[in-house]
Scaffold this motif. Structure first.
Motif, PDB file in Angstrom:
ATOM      1  N   LEU A 153       0.835  -1.201   0.000  1.00 13.20           N
ATOM      2  CA  LEU A 153       0.000   0.000   0.000  1.00 13.20           C
ATOM      3  C   LEU A 153       0.869   1.250   0.000  1.00 13.20           C
ATOM      4  N   GLY A 154       1.956   1.189   0.790  1.00 13.86           N
ATOM      5  CA  GLY A 154       2.861   2.335   0.856  1.00 13.86           C
ATOM      6  C   GLY A 154       3.483   2.624  -0.499  1.00 13.86           C
ATOM      7  N   ALA A 155       3.828   1.551  -1.228  1.00 12.59           N
ATOM      8  CA  ALA A 155       4.465   1.742  -2.530  1.00 12.59           C
ATOM      9  C   ALA A 155       3.471   2.287  -3.539  1.00 12.59           C
ATOM     10  N   ILE A 156       2.236   1.770  -3.480  1.00 13.93           N
ATOM     11  CA  ILE A 156       1.235   2.227  -4.450  1.00 13.93           C
ATOM     12  C   ILE A 156       0.870   3.682  -4.185  1.00 13.93           C
ATOM     13  N   ARG A 157       0.681   3.942  -2.888  1.00 15.95           N
ATOM     14  CA  ARG A 157       0.350   5.332  -2.541  1.00 15.95           C
ATOM     15  C   ARG A 157       1.596   6.005  -1.995  1.00 15.95           C
TER      16      ARG A 157
ATOM     17  N   VAL B 132       9.534  -2.746  -8.606  1.00 14.47           N
ATOM     18  CA  VAL B 132       8.772  -3.488  -9.605  1.00 14.47           C
ATOM     19  C   VAL B 132       7.825  -2.583 -10.385  1.00 14.47           C
ATOM     20  N   ILE B 133       7.155  -1.672  -9.682  1.00 16.42           N
ATOM     21  CA  ILE B 133       6.149  -0.913 -10.438  1.00 16.42           C
ATOM     22  C   ILE B 133       6.787   0.081 -11.390  1.00 16.42           C
ATOM     23  N   ASN B 134       8.101   0.261 -11.284  1.00 14.49           N
ATOM     24  CA  ASN B 134       8.768   1.085 -12.288  1.00 14.49           C
ATOM     25  C   ASN B 134       9.376   0.251 -13.395  1.00 14.49           C
ATOM     26  N   GLN B 135       9.142  -1.034 -13.353  1.00 12.14           N
ATOM     27  CA  GLN B 135       9.731  -1.908 -14.368  1.00 12.14           C
ATOM     28  C   GLN B 135       8.983  -1.773 -15.690  1.00 12.14           C
ATOM     29  N   ASP B 136       9.721  -2.070 -16.740  1.00 10.52           N
ATOM     30  CA  ASP B 136       9.125  -1.973 -18.068  1.00 10.52           C
ATOM     31  C   ASP B 136       7.933  -2.906 -18.238  1.00 10.52           C
ATOM     32  N   TYR B 137       7.997  -4.085 -17.634  1.00  7.04           N
ATOM     33  CA  TYR B 137       6.912  -5.026 -17.911  1.00  7.04           C
ATOM     34  C   TYR B 137       5.607  -4.611 -17.259  1.00  7.04           C
ATOM     35  N   ILE B 138       5.696  -3.761 -16.240  1.00  7.93           N
ATOM     36  CA  ILE B 138       4.450  -3.231 -15.693  1.00  7.93           C
ATOM     37  C   ILE B 138       3.833  -2.271 -16.709  1.00  7.93           C
ATOM     38  N   ARG B 139       4.714  -1.492 -17.353  1.00  3.18           N
ATOM     39  CA  ARG B 139       4.234  -0.607 -18.405  1.00  3.18           C
ATOM     40  C   ARG B 139       3.612  -1.437 -19.534  1.00  3.18           C
ATOM     41  N   THR B 140       4.272  -2.553 -19.854  1.00  3.99           N
ATOM     42  CA  THR B 140       3.710  -3.437 -20.876  1.00  3.99           C
ATOM     43  C   THR B 140       2.315  -3.894 -20.475  1.00  3.99           C
ATOM     44  N   ALA B 141       2.205  -4.297 -19.209  1.00  6.07           N
ATOM     45  CA  ALA B 141       0.900  -4.771 -18.743  1.00  6.07           C
ATOM     46  C   ALA B 141      -0.136  -3.657 -18.864  1.00  6.07           C
TER      47      ALA B 141
END
Lengths: 295, 334, 572, 317, 335
Positions: free
Chosen positions: D120-124, D209-218
């Motif tokens: 939650l901390g990372a998302i927000r 992880v949320i700055n990873q390219d594959y998250i952008r792909t998703a």
């Protein structure tokens, strides 16, 4: 366009320095606050005790167990009627100097081992790192307890004890850093120009590992203050009448119900100081983050 | 929005806090057309492409302004800038898809490629897991992955860079989008593999008639693949023209410099012709020069004119736009 | 030491037992008349009246109800009563096993497995003290149903001195020769030399079953040691290591009781926590180390609880190492003694719980000398003594003589907060006398190691006792041949040597004449009070607590633990 | 894979040997000995003490004692306690349950709360929740465990009387409910640090992880945010946590030791403290070897789990 | 060539690869597997190849930053292969390296003065601080930077400027040989041209001998005298630049040239697309390593490994087939 035309043009555009590490650190509000806190705490421990009307060792049986904010003793007194505030600050001197000294020694050991193992690797390096691994296998309390039996408890020996049990993480960190840096192009460049090992190690590699080392040093201070309190809690700490936060807390345990402030005050001091160092470490990590520095 | 266009971007800007990454970009894109977006690092070309699909990195205070109108397969026109997060989700992958520069990191390392390709199908077309996988196999086959059915269960790390980029393309084309944004899709690849991928993209485009926005810094690639070219510098479009026109009669000094700084070895004579470089480097986006942002590096720099106001994008000819106060002089000089 | 009130006394601090091991002091027992009376068969019943503070009558024999949870601050771990153990282990031994006889609070010995206590009067001991003959109780069975016989006693006495067996102590037993089984219930032996304290030693020698131990390949590791079988009022039931031991009533116990179905000995390694559990009723009784001094006043007000302040046989003393130049000077010891604020220590730090004392003998002992010169806390007098003895103050205010500074460490086991407070009071007062003392505390295992037994300390603040078993004989602590560093055997770690004292102790050991012994020990106390090989501070008083409706609890200064008569406890 | 395991096991054995040597040396060279507890009592003579020391073999040179100990150990004989003469393994066996119970429950609690707070901390990121979680974690990492234990006891047991002040169960009432009731306090104390550790690492792992390219792909596939987070982000972010959990084991053991002490919890921690202050060498060595095996096995299992969970590690070696 | 500065013979560099099986031996990664070439004084020889071809390893091994597994490296007549660090030190100032990544090759903690001056500090320790500073400033001027830049730290420079710094460091001891390992591939086109121009100018001015490692055929064609093409650790073709670009003799060179994108929309495109990827260097195909992707491959190619041989004066190739007429791509003849 020839080479001669480009110098001036090339010179024109110089990247601005970007926010300095200091400014990045200051932007980390909690870290900045913590730094102020630690500095004030340190200053208070140095300056305030002589100004207090009570000494930290002066026993006054008639005044024992005075509560905080109830009389001449601002933070109350302990079972022997000694002034808690004076003791807290004098203890702060001890605890903080234990923290810093233990950190310094553990850093020296850790950096030396890590540097050697990371740079040369090889058999000796491997043995050193396996030794580090083995030491890390022990629950730290065991090491503290077992080694404490060797030492006459004194401020110096407690420092050695803590240093002896907290250099391994630093060694690991430095080893990993140096090993990674050694493969970086600028280290190769240093070798390509014929630099010897010492120069590569100390001028090229080590300065680049400073950021994580500084962070580890800060966290090590926090760790050392905590460790001192643990050792005292287990009864092997700094000997009376010298107060430390740890032994104040230890002595307060049996008065938890009748005089809770005796436990709460030093406990809070430890928590505050350790939190402070942890936040500073966190702030430094952000400020010195190599990722921010790379470009 | 004009009929026959797939994408109409108007006055498009992206700001990261106080940092204007992309300023006032406008262009259109028709079905089957390839528009190349060219520029050096920091020119804003990638941010433009990401911004259109609102995939810019989650930086606080990221602001996207302007319009980006997309005509869906069913003919509806949606402004991507105004679209809600929910609407965007429905459009991404289905109407507009994207492939990225780094095939190494753009695939999720812990999922098999089949599942990753099939995921969009399952979500957008409601296919079952089995059906999605079957279709994924067809897609992998389509992008030229040998033995596609067996590769469904492969993890990204088990594939080579070229293969991964093929997987990315399959993934992007899964729902047959009307618009494909390709953000430097071949930069990380070796030349022989680059050639394979370019060929594949062209083949697929002919087949699906999708519009392609192709971002690259490699002018050779542009020459090969683009119908029209748009050159960006320091966050702004500085020139836009059909590909031949741009290569043969560039108007913006930056474009000219760029073209001349590409080495073209000549083996007719004994000595190679001198290479012309653009002096200096890209300005700091936080401290841009006054006036035209290329003025400090420009050989046609005219004091008072170039360093006072930023020149507007002007029509030099139909279909040829240029942002330069002195384009007429430059054209004449050439 | 057990009085150290701290959370962490536990940590299995061996220090804990240092005072209380010595709790059993020989009491005014063994007077000829008393022995005669006992010999006349006064029997067990004589023991009962007087110390059952109950309003309600004892249940009838065979009636058993409920269980008791006794809280201990150390964990009993040694269950073979002949092997090394600490005081808390005796809680188990005294309930699972029996001795031939045992001491009552008044010091008299009551026969248990024996039918009478042997004496020169009843012929059990020959006039020269060399031949002993003991009649045993018939009809006693071990918990496994096997009959108890004289063979078991013989086996026990032989096992103690058997080579290779890790017996706790062979002191006294090593003098036993030619054990003869005269019948299934009668045994006799010869002593190598007359040794009066042996009667007391045997009151603490538990008889073990031959049929179980002799069958084992090695009695050191026999299964018996983990699940002991005795003749006592309680049977071994089960043990949850680190937590508790459960004993069950022995329905076939030969004596009175038990009146409880179960006894649970619960290990709560922290004295404050132990007290807290007592307060909340999770623990029915705190026996042994007792309630921390600072909680006693509060505990006394608790409803439904009864607090007994029980005199213990051990003393808190400052033990000087006379091998240290400064401390070998008697005047220094006397001055230091005068500089001890006993009242401050007892009243302030220990809330007045303990009793100030001048003697090495407990005040309840039949040899206690009540006429010793009384201690006065007088810094001026102390300073005068030092001046007179030539310990002059230097520029820094600290005293020295012939280049020897009056400086020493004062050590004790770490982690005892109250004792550390005492140390600091001592330091403060002594510093006013120009004495540079400093604290050097170490973990118990270190203090009681070579530091103690090889006399490497300078001064030691310690709670301990000075006698042999329940006999008043202190020669193990004071005799000049009991100095380990000088090749002796014993516990004279102070390295005190005094010819007159030596003579007195030898004579007192060899005579069975109680009056003569008393006279000798009175004189010995005078010498020790004057010479101060130990600086006595106070005699321990333990605050033990029980639930008010737990009947039958009776403190016994001569028993090593006040669970000695648990068989007679019952719920009102 | 199996080659990797064999190699890791070999390395672990070497480490174990080093651990036992270091432990043995520290323990036996330390002043004091197993007999000092009896010396304190004063009713055993010097002869008695010397005799027993000789029978225990303590009078021999240290290397000889070590080699003999090691030789027996290799044959599966862990020795017997000097205190209660019981086989060391049996003693450890009778204490390990309590410790595992404490460690497992607190780790479970820490994982659940810590992971949730971290994600939650990372998302927000930079939200008030995130700041509070950061401060909370830092303070939690800074509180001396024992002191926190005392405070918990003072507040919840002495003050509010909600929780028992110690023990694993009430003797006589050993129901699940009773055991859980006793578990709350120590679990809370032990879980505090682990939760902080988990939330910090989870947060940074998640941020990575949320700055990873594959998250952008998703995202570019138009997946719902929830699916992106659960299927793509959390799954990857949890991977390093496996290693962290393995690495955290020694600290967790130390924490358990202290917590057991404060809450009179009859586990290994207290056994260890008791044994070490009695210099009960066989038991201390036994516990050391046992915990080292646990730690090494923990990190080995963590690595294996990692390689199972992360296909990239499919065939290490 | 007669005036050979560097003579490399049968150079091999193997790295331990991953372990095979339980307690198995490490696989051998043959990064460089028998490479020979000469470099004449003042010549620019380019080494081209795709990633994984081993071209960078050749560069580093030649400079003895890596120890060769086998083979000979003669620099100015002296054998370098067997020397240790101490023995190499005198040669270090005579041969230098320019790196690909201008960001990681400069120590971020050091000022430019110290970075560029470091070789002097090592090789001319007698030089005074001021004299050294002067030389650094001169060198900065030579590569197109300002003397005042000596005070700055690397992160204050752009990529192109950093690459100039890297060149300055490499040249400050006036080396005879410079190995430039992809010095421009991390740079933007406009800046790339600056650096290429600079290198050519410096070569002229200082008479440098350059081993230029690159994957960019356009750059290579522009600045080199001769070109060597590498594939999977071996040279497949070595020829004067013009000959290589106009009449390639090896199918791989042909494919490489044809795959090169030409910045001209009207250029004729006759592309030969290679199938598949480069095989793993851990497990190269038997015989000719290129045969798995070669459209001219025959059965013989799998059996014999072709050696590099001279097929025209100065033109070497490693291909069994001499019957091929390969396509010269468009670029060579572009005006």
């Amino acid at each position: 366009m020839s080479t001669s035309a480009s110098p001036v043009a090339a010179a024109q555009v110089i990247r601005p320095r970007g926010p300095s590490a200091f400014r990045r650190f200051a932007r980390h509000r909690l870290a900045a606050l913590s730094l102020v806190l630690i500095l004030s705490l340190t200053l208070a421990c140095i300056i305030v005790p002589p100004l207090l009307p009570f000494s930290d060792t002066e026993i006054d049986i008639m005044q024992r167990f005075a509560g905080p904010f109830t009389g001449p003793h601002l933070l109350g007194t302990d079972p022997l009627g000694r002034d808690t505030l004076a003791r807290l600050l004098m203890a702060g001197r001890i605890s903080l100097s234990v923290g810093f000294s233990a950190m310094a020694i553990s850093m020296v050991i850790g950096i030396a081992v890590g540097l050697y193992a990371g740079f040369y690797g090889g058999r000796i390096g491997a043995i050193l790192m396996r030794f580090v691994d083995a030491m890390l296998c022990f629950p730290s309390i065991f090491l503290l307890l077992a080694i404490s039996a060797f030492l006459q408890p004194s401020v110096g020996s407690i420092i050695m004890l803590i240093a002896a049990t907290s250099w391994m993480e630093v060694a690991r960190l430095v080893e990993a850093q140096i090993r990674a840096l050694r493969a970086r192009d600028f280290a190769v460049a240093a070798r390509a120009i014929g630099a010897n090992d010492r120069r590569v190690m100390f001028r090229e590699l080590l300065p680049n590992a400073v950021a994580p080392i500084v962070v580890a040093a800060t966290l090590n201070v926090a760790h050392a203050i905590l460790a001192e309190s643990y050792i005292s809690f287990l009864g092997y700490g700094i000997q009376p009448p010298t107060p430390s936060w740890g032994n104040m807390l230890e002595n307060a345990q049996s008065y938890l119900t009748s005089a809770p402030w005796l436990a709460i005050i030093p406990g809070a001091a430890i928590t505050l100081a350790v939190t402070g160092f942890n936040f500073i470490g966190d702030g430094l990590r952000d400020a010195l983050d190599p990722r921010q520095e790379a470009r | 929005m004009e009929d026959g266009t797939v994408l109409d971007v108007r006055n498009f800007s992206v700001n990261f806090g106080i940092l204007p990454a992309v300023r006032d970009v406008s262009f259109t894109l028709r079905p089957g057309e390839t528009l190349a977006l060219v520029g050096e690092s920091g020119s804003g070309k990638s941010v433009t492409s990401l911004g259109i699909l609102k995939l810019t990195p989650p930086v606080p205070f990221c602001r996207i302004e302007g319009q980006a109108l997309l005509r869906t397969r069913k003919g509806a026109v949606v402004d991507l800038v105004q679209a809600s997060a929910e609407e965007m989700r429905g459009l991404r992958g289905r109407e507009a898809a994207m492939i990225f520069q780094e095939p190494m990191t753009s695939l999720n390392p812990v999922h098999p490629v089949g599942a990753q390709v099939g995921e969009a199908l399952r979500f957008h077309q409601g296919l079952s897991k089995r059906a999605a996988l079957a279709q994924a196999a067809e897609l992998l086959d389509l992008v030229g992955i040998p033995d596609a059915r067996r590769r469904l269960g492969a993890f990204p790390h088990e594939l080579s860079g070229g293969m991964r980029q093929r997987v990315m393309i399959a993934l992007a084309l899964a729902c047959e989008p009307v618009l494909l944004i390709a953000d430097e899709p071949t930069t990380a690849l070796d030349v022989t593999i680059q050639a394979q991928i370019l060929e594949l993209l062209q083949r697929l485009q002919q087949k699906t008639r999708m519009a392609v926005l192709f971002i690259t810094h490699n002018l050779g690639v542009v020459a090969e693949i683009a119908d029209r070219v748009m050159v960006m510098y320091a966050g702004r479009v500085v020139e836009q023209a059909p590909v031949r026109r741009l290569f043969h009669a560039p108007l913006m000094p930056y474009t000219r410099g760029l073209l001349r700084s590409v080495p073209r070895p000549d083996f007719s004579g004994a000595e190679q012709p001198p290479l012309e470089a653009i002096p200096g480097s890209v300005p700091d986006p936080l401290a841009p020069p006054p006036g035209c942002s290329f003025s400090p590096r420009c050989g046609h720099f005219s004091p008072g004119l170039c360093d006072s106001v930023a020149p507007p994008l002007t029509h030099a000819e139909p279909g040829h736009l240029v942002r330069c106060a002195r384009w007429a002089d430059v054209a004449g000089a050439a | 030491m057990g009085h150290g009130v701290r959370w962490l006394e536990r940590k299995g601090d061996p220090s804990m037992n240092d005072h209380s091991t010595d709790r059993i002091l020989a009491a005014p027992a063994l007077r000829r008349r008393a022995l005669l009376a006992l010999g006349a068969g006064a029997g067990l019943a004589a023991a009962a009246p007087g110390f059952a503070p109950s309003a309600k009558a004892q249940p009838a024999q065979g009636m058993r109800k409920g269980q008791v949870v006794v809280g201990l601050s150390q964990e009993p771990t040694a269950f073979n009563p002949l092997m090394p153990g600490i005081e808390v282990d005796e809680t188990i031994w005294m309930n699972v096993f029996d001795t031939l006889w045992y001491p009552m609070p008044d010091g008299s010995l009551v026969p248990s497995l024996a039918t009478e206590v042997p004496s020169t009067g009843n012929g059990g001991i020959s006039a020269d003290g060399l031949r002993w003959r003991v009649k045993l109780r018939p009809g006693v069975t071990w918990h496994d149903g096997t009959a108890f016989t004289a063979e078991d006693v013989k086996y026990t006495l032989e096992l103690i001195v058997a080579p290779g067996f890790k017996s706790r102590t062979r002191l006294g037993h090593a003098l036993v020769r030619d054990i003869e089984v005269l019948g299934p219930h009668e045994i006799a032996w010869r002593m190598e030399s007359a040794f009066a304290p042996y009667l007391a030693f045997l009151s603490n020698t538990y008889i073990v079953p031959k049929h179980l131990l002799a069958a084992a390949s090695d009695p050191n590791t026999a299964p018996f040691n983990g699940a002991p079988v005795g003749t006592g009022a309680f049977r071994w039931d089960r043990r949850v290591p680190g937590d508790h031991i459960q004993l069950a009533a022995n329905e076939k116990y030969f004596g009175k009781g038990p009146f409880l179905e179960r006894a649970i000995l619960k290990y709560v390694p922290d004295m404050t926590a132990l007290y807290a559990q007592f307060r909340t009723g999770q623990v029915d009784a705190i026996i042994g180390t007792g309630i921390p001094a600072n909680f006693v006043a509060e505990a006394e007000k608790l409803p439904g609880k009864r607090i007994s302040k029980v005199s213990s046989g051990s003393l808190e003393v400052l033990m000087p190492n006379l091998g240290q130049p400064a401390l070998s000077d008697k005047a220094v010891r006397q001055a230091l003694y005068a500089g001890i604020n006993k009242k401050g220590i007892i009243d302030v730090i220990f809330y007045g719980l303990h009793k100030p004392t001048e003697s090495f003998a407990p005040q309840e002992s039949w040899v206690y000398n009540a006429d010793l010169p009384a201690h006065r806390f007088d810094l001026a007098a102390a300073n005068a003594m030092l001046d007179k003895a030539g310990w002059a103050r230097g520029a820094n205010g600290l005293r020295a003589k012939d280049g020897v500074p009056l400086a020493f460490d004062i050590s004790t086991t770490t982690g005892n907060a109250l004792r550390e407070q005492s140390q600091q009071l001592l330091l403060q007062d002594w510093s006013k006398m120009g004495v540079a003392a400093k604290v050097n505390n170490m973990p118990a295992a270190v203090i009681w190691g070579e530091f103690y037994v090889r006399s490497k300390f300078q001064t030691l603040l310690v709670g301990t006792g000075f006698r042999s078993g329940i006999d008043p004989d202190p020669s193990n602590r004071f005799a000049s041949n009991a100095i380990p560093v000088k090749g002796g055997s014993g516990g004279n770690y102070m390295q005190w040597e005094n010819a007159e004292a030596d003579r007195i102790m030898v004579e007192a050991q060899a005579t069975f004449d109680t009056a003569r012994r008393k006279a000798l020990y009175l004189r010995l106390q005078e010498i020790v009070r004057d010479e101060l090989p130990i600086l006595p501070i106070y005699q321990y008083v333990t605050a033990e607590g029980t639930k008010s409706n737990l009947m039958g609890y009776a403190p016994n200064i001569n028993a090593r633990q006040n669970t000695w008569n648990m068989r007679e406890w019952y719920w009102a | 894979m199996s080659g990797y395991v064999v190699r890791r096991l070999g390395q672990s054995l070497v480490l174990l040997l080093m651990v036992s040597m270091i432990g043995f040396a520290i323990l036996h060279l330390a002043p004091g000995g197993p007999l000092s507890q009896f010396a304190a009592g004063g009713d055993m003579t010097q002869e008695d003490l010397d005799r027993i020391a000789k029978e225990l073999g303590l009078d021999r040179p240290l290397p000889v004692q070590y080699v003999e100990w090691l030789w027996r150990m290799l044959q599966g004989d862990w020795g017997r306690s000097y205190r209660d003469q019981q086989p060391v393994l049996q003693i450890i066996g009778s204490h390990i349950g309590a410790t595992l119970e404490l460690m497992l429950t607190s780790t479970l609690v820490a994982m659940m709360i810590g992971a949730w707070v971290g994600i939650l901390g990372a998302i927000r990121r930079y939200s008030i929740f995130d700041s509070l979680a950061t401060i909370g974690a830092m303070v939690a990492l800074s509180i001396p465990t024992f002191w926190f234990g005392l405070v918990v006891i003072y507040v919840f047991s002495v003050g509010l009387e909600w929780l028992p002040a110690g023990n694993r169960y009430t003797i006589g009432d050993e129901s699940l409910l009773d055991r859980l009731h006793h578990l709350i306090g120590p679990c809370m104390v032990l879980a505090l640090v682990s939760t902080a550790v988990w939330s910090r690492y989870m947060r940074s792992s998640m941020l990575d992880v949320i700055n990873q390219d594959y998250i952008r792909t998703a995202r570019s596939k138009g997946l719902p945010e929830r699916r992106i987070l659960l299927n793509h982000a959390v799954r990857n972010a949890l991977l390093p946590m496996i290693t962290i959990t393995g690495l955290h084991l020694p600290a967790l053991l130390s924490g358990a030791l202290v917590t057991e002490t404060v809450f009179t919890w009859p586990g290994m921690g207290r056994l260890f403290l008791d044994s070490i202050s009695y210099r009960d060498y066989p038991v201390v060595m036994g516990i050391l070897v046992f915990t080292s095996v646990m730690v090494l096995a923990g990190s080995l299992i963590a690595d294996l789990l990692y390689s199972v969970a992360d296909p990239r590690m499919g065939a290490p070696g | 060539m007669s005036d050979s500065l560097l003579a490399v013979r049968d150079l091999r560099k193997y790295f331990p690869g991953p372990r095979q099986g339980i307690l198995g031996k490490h696989a051998t990664l043959k990064a460089v597997d028998g490479v020979s070439f000469d470099l004449a004084r003042g010549e620019v020889l380019s080494l081209v190849g795709e990633s994984g071809s081993g071209k960078s390893t050749v560069g580093r091994t030649v400079l003895r930053l890596d120890k060769p597994t086998d083979g000979s490296i003669r620099f100015d007549g002296q054998e370098l292969a067997g020397l240790d660090d101490r023995g190499l030190r005198p040669f270090r100032r005579r041969m230098q390296l320019v790196f690909q990544d201008p960001y990681s090759s400069l120590n971020p903690k050091m000022r430019v003065e110290d970075i560029v001056g470091a070789p002097l500090e090592i090789h001319e320790p007698s030089l005074s601080r001021d004299a050294r500073r002067q030389k650094v400033e001169d060198m900065l001027g030579l590569v197109g930077l300002l003397p005042s830049h000596a005070e700055r730290y690397p992160h204050q420079f752009s990529g192109g400027q950093r690459q100039r710094l890297g060149i300055a460091r490499a040249l400050i001891t006036h080396p005879e040989l410079v190995v430039a390992d992809e010095p421009v591939s991390a740079l933007d086109v406009s800046v790339q041209a600056q650096v290429v121009t600079l290198m050519l100018a410096l070569r002229r001015q200082l008479g440098l001998t350059i081993l230029f490692i690159s994957h960019d055929l356009a750059v290579v064609g522009y600045l080199s005298d001769r070109v060597a093409v590498m594939y999977l650790g071996r040279l497949v073709e070595l020829a004067p630049t013009r000959a290589l670009f106009t009449s390639p003799r090896h199918p791989y060179t042909e494919a490489l040239l044809s795959a090169m994108p030409v910045p001209d929309p009207d250029a004729p495109r006759r592309r030969i697309t290679l199938a598949g990827d480069m095989p793993s260097p851990l497990d190269p195909p038997s015989g000719c390593a290129f045969r798995s992707r070669c459209r001219y491959a025959e059965a013989a190619c799998a059996a014999t490994r072709p050696e590099l041989r001279e097929v025209a004066p100065g033109h070497f190739k490693a291909c069994l087939r001499d019957d091929l007429s390969l396509i010269a791509p468009s670029m060579g003849v572009a005006a």
